[in-house]
Design a protein around this motif. Structure first.
Motif, PDB file in Angstrom:
ATOM      1  N   GLU A  35      44.855  61.252  40.869  1.00 48.47           N
ATOM      2  CA  GLU A  35      43.998  60.697  41.918  1.00 48.47           C
ATOM      3  C   GLU A  35      43.599  59.248  41.628  1.00 48.47           C
ATOM      4  OE1 GLU A  35      39.723  61.715  43.989  1.00 48.47           O
ATOM      5  OE2 GLU A  35      40.850  63.340  43.059  1.00 48.47           O
ATOM      6  N   LYS A  36      43.295  58.942  40.380  1.00 46.22           N
ATOM      7  CA  LYS A  36      42.861  57.583  40.033  1.00 46.22           C
ATOM      8  C   LYS A  36      43.960  56.557  40.337  1.00 46.22           C
ATOM      9  CE  LYS A  36      40.392  54.963  36.647  1.00 46.22           C
ATOM     10  NZ  LYS A  36      39.508  55.001  35.515  1.00 46.22           N
ATOM     11  N   ILE A  37      45.212  56.889  40.055  1.00 45.94           N
ATOM     12  CA  ILE A  37      46.325  55.984  40.348  1.00 45.94           C
ATOM     13  C   ILE A  37      46.573  55.938  41.858  1.00 45.94           C
ATOM     14  CG2 ILE A  37      48.818  55.656  40.079  1.00 45.94           C
ATOM     15  CD1 ILE A  37      48.488  56.612  37.171  1.00 45.94           C
ATOM     16  N   ALA A  56      45.396  55.211  32.421  1.00 46.41           N
ATOM     17  CA  ALA A  56      44.872  55.294  33.792  1.00 46.41           C
ATOM     18  C   ALA A  56      44.607  53.926  34.415  1.00 46.41           C
ATOM     19  CB  ALA A  56      43.599  56.127  33.811  1.00 46.41           C
ATOM     20  N   GLU A  57      44.510  52.884  33.600  1.00 43.77           N
ATOM     21  CA  GLU A  57      44.220  51.543  34.099  1.00 43.77           C
ATOM     22  C   GLU A  57      45.441  50.631  34.170  1.00 43.77           C
ATOM     23  OE1 GLU A  57      41.187  50.835  35.267  1.00 43.77           O
ATOM     24  OE2 GLU A  57      40.542  52.848  34.724  1.00 43.77           O
ATOM     25  N   ASN A  58      46.517  51.010  33.521  1.00 43.80           N
ATOM     26  CA  ASN A  58      47.716  50.175  33.434  1.00 43.80           C
ATOM     27  C   ASN A  58      48.920  51.001  33.848  1.00 43.80           C
ATOM     28  OD1 ASN A  58      46.659  47.614  31.988  1.00 43.80           O
ATOM     29  ND2 ASN A  58      45.838  49.327  30.789  1.00 43.80           N
ATOM     30  N   ASN A  72      45.953  45.148  32.729  1.00 45.92           N
ATOM     31  CA  ASN A  72      44.750  44.427  32.286  1.00 45.92           C
ATOM     32  C   ASN A  72      43.858  44.028  33.458  1.00 45.92           C
ATOM     33  OD1 ASN A  72      45.454  44.706  29.613  1.00 45.92           O
ATOM     34  ND2 ASN A  72      46.421  42.701  29.488  1.00 45.92           N
ATOM     35  N   ALA A  73      43.611  44.969  34.351  1.00 44.13           N
ATOM     36  CA  ALA A  73      42.723  44.831  35.507  1.00 44.13           C
ATOM     37  C   ALA A  73      43.255  43.881  36.580  1.00 44.13           C
ATOM     38  CB  ALA A  73      41.314  44.423  35.082  1.00 44.13           C
ATOM     39  N   LEU A  74      44.485  43.395  36.439  1.00 43.69           N
ATOM     40  CA  LEU A  74      45.096  42.541  37.459  1.00 43.69           C
ATOM     41  C   LEU A  74      46.140  43.344  38.226  1.00 43.69           C
ATOM     42  CD1 LEU A  74      45.627  39.311  35.334  1.00 43.69           C
ATOM     43  CD2 LEU A  74      43.794  39.760  36.985  1.00 43.69           C
ATOM     44  N   SER A  75      46.042  43.311  39.538  1.00 44.46           N
ATOM     45  CA  SER A  75      46.991  44.019  40.393  1.00 44.46           C
ATOM     46  C   SER A  75      47.972  43.032  40.992  1.00 44.46           C
ATOM     47  CB  SER A  75      46.252  44.748  41.519  1.00 44.46           C
ATOM     48  OG  SER A  75      45.399  45.728  40.978  1.00 44.46           O
TER      49      SER A  75
END
Length: 139
Positions: A35-37, A56-58, A72-75
């Motif tokens: 769900e997070k992705i 989950a963040e990368n 690293n929080a950049l999309s």
């Protein structure tokens, strides 16, 4: 992608992923995305097919026509047709241990470089190979 039906491309991605022993613990077909992705994917991104996550963040999502990545929080997202080259990311790989490969650098036609974070080892090589297959289909 020029000249190919989206369903054909989807089937080709899934077939190629299967040839690379998908699924893996953090790389799978989109219908199994956590769900997070799934919630991080922009609503404008159409036809996601597979994903691979370093955590989950990368992660990276490959769709029928485009790629979405968060590192690293950049999309970032781009069309597959814009890919000029793909290579291992030097800070996310080791020249002596192929199992450590967890990221790729994608250079686009306009010269911009995107980092694709992937589950380390075989899943990252699978993402690389799938993208190479898709690039070949556009020609």
């Amino acid at each position: 992608m020029k000249g190919h039906d989206p369903e054909f491309i989807r089937n080709r991605i899934e077939w190629r992923a299967g040839k690379h022993n998908f699924p893996y613990p953090c790389s799978n077909y989109w219908r199994e995305a956590p769900e997070k992705i799934a919630n991080a994917l922009p609503k404008s991104f159409s036809n996601p097919v597979i994903y691979s996550a370093l955590d989950a963040e990368n992660f990276t999502v490959i769709g029928v026509d485009e790629v979405f990545t968060r590192h690293n929080a950049l999309s970032d997202s781009f069309e597959i047709d814009r890919i000029r080259s793909i290579r291992p990311h030097p800070m996310m790989s080791s020249s002596t241990d192929k199992k450590s490969l967890s990221g790729l650098e994608v250079e686009r036609a306009e010269g911009r470089v995107s980092i694709l974070a992937c589950e380390a080892g075989a899943p990252c090589f699978a993402i690389w190979n799938i993208l190479l297959t898709l690039i070949g289909m556009k020609r």
